[in-house]
Motif scaffolding. Sequence first.
Motif, PDB file in Angstrom:
ATOM      1  N   THR A 177       6.836  82.836 151.801  1.00 51.52           N
ATOM      2  CA  THR A 177       6.870  81.769 150.793  1.00 51.52           C
ATOM      3  C   THR A 177       5.803  80.727 151.124  1.00 51.52           C
ATOM      4  N   ASN A 178       5.430  79.958 150.135  1.00 56.24           N
ATOM      5  CA  ASN A 178       4.436  78.908 150.343  1.00 56.24           C
ATOM      6  C   ASN A 178       5.064  77.600 150.786  1.00 56.24           C
ATOM      7  N   GLU A 179       6.363  77.462 150.609  1.00 58.48           N
ATOM      8  CA  GLU A 179       7.038  76.209 150.907  1.00 58.48           C
ATOM      9  C   GLU A 179       8.174  76.432 151.892  1.00 58.48           C
ATOM     10  N   TYR A 180       8.483  75.361 152.638  1.00 60.11           N
ATOM     11  CA  TYR A 180       9.617  75.410 153.555  1.00 60.11           C
ATOM     12  C   TYR A 180      10.915  75.291 152.767  1.00 60.11           C
ATOM     13  N   HIS A 181      11.940  75.961 153.255  1.00 62.94           N
ATOM     14  CA  HIS A 181      13.273  75.897 152.657  1.00 62.94           C
ATOM     15  C   HIS A 181      14.240  75.392 153.718  1.00 62.94           C
ATOM     16  N   THR A 196      10.143  82.543 155.329  1.00 58.97           N
ATOM     17  CA  THR A 196       9.598  81.209 155.133  1.00 58.97           C
ATOM     18  C   THR A 196       8.493  80.928 156.157  1.00 58.97           C
TER      19      THR A 196
END
Length: 329
Positions: A177-181, A196
Amino acid sequence: MHVPLWVWLATVAGIIVLFLFDFFFHVRRPHEPSFKEAAVWSCIFIAIAMAFGGGLWWVWGAQHGAEYFAGFITEKSLSVDNLFVFVIIMSKFAVPRIHQQKALLIGIVIALVMRGVFIAVGAAAIHQFSWVFYIFGAFLLWTAYKLGKESFEGSDEEEKYHPNLAERLAQRWLPVTNEYHGQRLLAKVDGKRMVTPLFMVIVALGFTDLLFALDSIPAIYGLTREPYIVFTTNAFALLGLLQLYFLLGNLLSRLVYLGLGLSIILAFIGVKLVLEALHENTLPFINGGHPIEAIPEIPIWLSMTIIVGTLVATGMASWLKDLRDRASA
């Protein structure tokens, strides 16, 4: 020294408990540790390591106790140098400060498990082939040369880190993914399970530290031949590294002579390993395959004196340089 199996099992269990405590007490609640929190827990973990060394000294004698303390100081110093690269990795992946503890701790645990394998392989090799010390010694001398050269040239820390093989393979084969979760390592995006960036950070930290083990494991075997001491010094050096990361913070950039000091220490241990190999030589093309008994053995008290003295001298030199730089600024 012969270490009973139950002692090994109890020691490993105790270290696992300490790491689990570190996880549930510090990492489970995402936060950025304050300077006070990092300082207190760094002191606690160092005190535990010192208490363990004191117990080992009392049970197995001064020789093994001194080997433990010399090894612990060396491994801890090398782990501090590793923090430079950890800072770069965190910056490269833009990890939020509140999530850095989890990434660091899991990466450290992965590194400890793999170091355990390295230690076992190294112990088996040394037991069967004394000439392995020639290889370890030569590798440490080469590492010392490179580290000293980098210190004199003042190479940019950013240039020291390159994505390792595990990181490149993970980026190639795993959907990221491009973003942190939050603190999640896996996330579902558009119905698809993906890893992630925090997962990638852990891979980078774990395998980067494994590469650092290539010089730290031979270095500790240069101070002791006991796998139990090699393992415990590595475990206690890595334990508390999480707090040390937040404690030192911006102070890392002020330790300008740390690399030079570590270069001197690794060179000394490299020479010590070569001397020990000559003292127990079995290679037919050296002295006809016979040991060179005239070669002196370096006692552990001298090793500890040189290690501690070098670290104190380079630490003081770094502090004085920082004072001069501030005054001139």
